[in-house]
Design a protein around this motif. Structure first.
Motif, mmCIF file in Angstrom:
data_model
loop_
_atom_site.group_PDB
_atom_site.id
_atom_site.type_symbol
_atom_site.label_atom_id
_atom_site.label_comp_id
_atom_site.label_asym_id
_atom_site.label_seq_id
_atom_site.Cartn_x
_atom_site.Cartn_y
_atom_site.Cartn_z
ATOM 1 N N VAL A 140 0.833 -1.206 0.000
ATOM 2 C CA VAL A 140 0.000 0.000 0.000
ATOM 3 C C VAL A 140 0.867 1.255 0.000
ATOM 4 C CG1 VAL A 140 -1.597 1.345 1.434
ATOM 5 C CG2 VAL A 140 -2.042 -1.073 1.022
ATOM 6 N N VAL A 141 1.889 1.273 0.821
ATOM 7 C CA VAL A 141 2.788 2.435 0.876
ATOM 8 C C VAL A 141 3.424 2.661 -0.495
ATOM 9 C CG1 VAL A 141 4.925 3.362 1.878
ATOM 10 C CG2 VAL A 141 3.186 2.335 3.358
ATOM 11 N N GLY A 142 3.880 1.599 -1.121
ATOM 12 C CA GLY A 142 4.474 1.708 -2.460
ATOM 13 C C GLY A 142 3.488 2.269 -3.474
ATOM 14 N N ARG A 143 2.265 1.771 -3.444
ATOM 15 C CA ARG A 143 1.233 2.267 -4.372
ATOM 16 C C ARG A 143 0.951 3.750 -4.141
ATOM 17 N NH1 ARG A 143 -3.397 -2.463 -4.088
ATOM 18 N NH2 ARG A 143 -2.126 -4.151 -4.929
ATOM 19 N N LEU A 144 0.851 4.127 -2.867
ATOM 20 C CA LEU A 144 0.546 5.525 -2.555
ATOM 21 C C LEU A 144 1.709 6.450 -2.906
ATOM 22 C CD1 LEU A 144 -1.431 5.096 0.778
ATOM 23 C CD2 LEU A 144 -2.339 5.619 -1.491
ATOM 24 N N LEU A 145 2.934 5.975 -2.739
ATOM 25 C CA LEU A 145 4.088 6.779 -3.153
ATOM 26 C C LEU A 145 4.087 6.970 -4.663
ATOM 27 C CD1 LEU A 145 6.889 5.381 -0.820
ATOM 28 C CD2 LEU A 145 5.908 7.690 -0.784
ATOM 29 N N ASN A 146 3.750 5.920 -5.409
ATOM 30 C CA ASN A 146 3.646 6.045 -6.874
ATOM 31 C C ASN A 146 2.539 7.020 -7.247
ATOM 32 O OD1 ASN A 146 5.735 4.297 -7.455
ATOM 33 N ND2 ASN A 146 4.406 2.509 -7.632
ATOM 34 N N ARG A 147 1.388 6.903 -6.584
ATOM 35 C CA ARG A 147 0.269 7.805 -6.857
ATOM 36 C C ARG A 147 0.661 9.250 -6.550
ATOM 37 N NH1 ARG A 147 -5.158 6.914 -3.545
ATOM 38 N NH2 ARG A 147 -4.979 4.872 -4.487
ATOM 39 N N ALA A 148 1.366 9.450 -5.436
ATOM 40 C CA ALA A 148 1.798 10.796 -5.057
ATOM 41 C C ALA A 148 2.728 11.384 -6.109
ATOM 42 C CB ALA A 148 2.493 10.759 -3.695
ATOM 43 N N GLN A 149 3.629 10.561 -6.622
ATOM 44 C CA GLN A 149 4.560 11.027 -7.653
ATOM 45 C C GLN A 149 3.811 11.358 -8.947
ATOM 46 O OE1 GLN A 149 7.612 8.212 -8.715
ATOM 47 N NE2 GLN A 149 8.945 9.807 -9.507
ATOM 48 N N GLU A 150 2.887 10.494 -9.342
ATOM 49 C CA GLU A 150 2.122 10.715 -10.574
ATOM 50 C C GLU A 150 1.246 11.963 -10.481
ATOM 51 O OE1 GLU A 150 -0.076 7.098 -11.054
ATOM 52 O OE2 GLU A 150 1.693 5.944 -11.617
ATOM 53 N N GLN A 151 0.718 12.234 -9.282
ATOM 54 C CA GLN A 151 -0.198 13.360 -9.102
ATOM 55 C C GLN A 151 0.488 14.601 -8.551
ATOM 56 O OE1 GLN A 151 -3.469 11.875 -6.727
ATOM 57 N NE2 GLN A 151 -4.116 10.444 -8.313
ATOM 58 N N GLY A 152 1.804 14.538 -8.379
ATOM 59 C CA GLY A 152 2.543 15.701 -7.900
ATOM 60 C C GLY A 152 2.243 16.079 -6.464
ATOM 61 N N ARG A 153 2.021 15.093 -5.621
ATOM 62 C CA ARG A 153 1.725 15.349 -4.209
ATOM 63 C C ARG A 153 3.016 15.274 -3.403
ATOM 64 N NH1 ARG A 153 -3.525 11.737 -2.708
ATOM 65 N NH2 ARG A 153 -5.087 13.064 -3.677
ATOM 66 N N ALA A 154 3.699 16.382 -3.315
ATOM 67 C CA ALA A 154 5.001 16.417 -2.637
ATOM 68 C C ALA A 154 4.878 16.142 -1.142
ATOM 69 C CB ALA A 154 5.669 17.769 -2.865
ATOM 70 N N ASP A 155 3.710 16.412 -0.561
ATOM 71 C CA ASP A 155 3.531 16.224 0.878
ATOM 72 C C ASP A 155 3.292 14.766 1.257
ATOM 73 O OD1 ASP A 155 1.068 16.461 -0.489
ATOM 74 O OD2 ASP A 155 0.024 16.864 1.389
ATOM 75 N N ASP A 156 3.030 13.891 0.297
ATOM 76 C CA ASP A 156 2.795 12.477 0.581
ATOM 77 C C ASP A 156 4.112 11.709 0.550
ATOM 78 O OD1 ASP A 156 0.130 12.643 1.078
ATOM 79 O OD2 ASP A 156 -0.526 11.740 -0.802
ATOM 80 N N THR A 157 4.860 11.838 1.634
ATOM 81 C CA THR A 157 6.116 11.107 1.777
ATOM 82 C C THR A 157 5.829 9.766 2.446
ATOM 83 O OG1 THR A 157 6.549 12.000 3.975
ATOM 84 C CG2 THR A 157 7.377 13.281 2.083
ATOM 85 N N GLU A 158 6.807 8.889 2.454
ATOM 86 C CA GLU A 158 6.605 7.577 3.086
ATOM 87 C C GLU A 158 6.229 7.724 4.556
ATOM 88 O OE1 GLU A 158 8.746 3.250 3.789
ATOM 89 O OE2 GLU A 158 9.597 4.649 2.318
ATOM 90 N N ASP A 159 6.904 8.617 5.280
ATOM 91 C CA ASP A 159 6.596 8.804 6.702
ATOM 92 C C ASP A 159 5.170 9.303 6.902
ATOM 93 O OD1 ASP A 159 9.113 7.953 7.467
ATOM 94 O OD2 ASP A 159 9.925 9.990 7.671
#
Length: 160
Positions: A118-137
């Motif tokens: 899930v973390v990996g998917r969300l990090l990919n989604r954050a990168q694709e959508q330009g969500r700089a605030d969605d870091t792993e932590d």
């Protein structure tokens, strides 16, 4: 058919919901889509939600409930619906029970997924959508907080 799909962010609810809704010929009612639509249309509920979102806060149940209630009153939802991302709190479960006017949900679909996946998917989604605030932590903290405080207890889902 009245369905509900539940699971953590990144588990694939939205992806699966599209296929399930199409199969049954019912609308996919996503709270994320409702927020975006209400914001884009500058509705009173959208304006209220924007205040909280701009402050980085969770949108209160009263606003989310209002959006869902309005959506379920639309003609295409009379034959059924697939809820995605709602309810998330016990208060929302109780509100949904009232919206259903004594009718039951036909099925509740619960998706689970490995935390690291899930973390990996969300990090990919954050990168694709330009969500700089969605870091792993941030994602791991959000997931932990959600599991400990706001994840809906399935046993509280509306029933007969």
């Amino acid at each position: 058919m009245r369905l509900l799909i539940m699971g953590p962010p990144g588990a694939g609810k939205g992806t699966q919901a599209v296929f399930i809704a199409k199969h049954f010929g019912i609308p996919h009612v996503s709270t994320g889509d409702l927020f975006r639509a209400n914001l884009a249309q500058n509705t009173p509920l959208g304006q209220e939600a924007k205040k909280f979102m701009d402050a980085g806060e969770y949108v209160p149940d009263s606003v989310t409930n209002g959006m869902v209630r309005d959506r379920l009153k639309e003609a295409d939802a009379k034959v059924g619906f697939l809820l995605d991302g709602y309810p998330r709190t016990v208060a929302q479960v109780l509100e949904l029970d009232g919206m259903l006017s004594g009718k039951n949900l036909d099925k509740v679909i619960v998706l689970t997924a490995d935390t690291d996946e899930v973390v990996g998917r969300l990090l990919n989604r954050a990168q694709e959508q330009g969500r700089a605030d969605d870091t792993e932590d941030v994602i791991r903290d959000r997931k932990s907080t959600r599991l400990n405080s706001s994840h809906t207890d399935i046993s509280r889902m509306p029933s007969s």
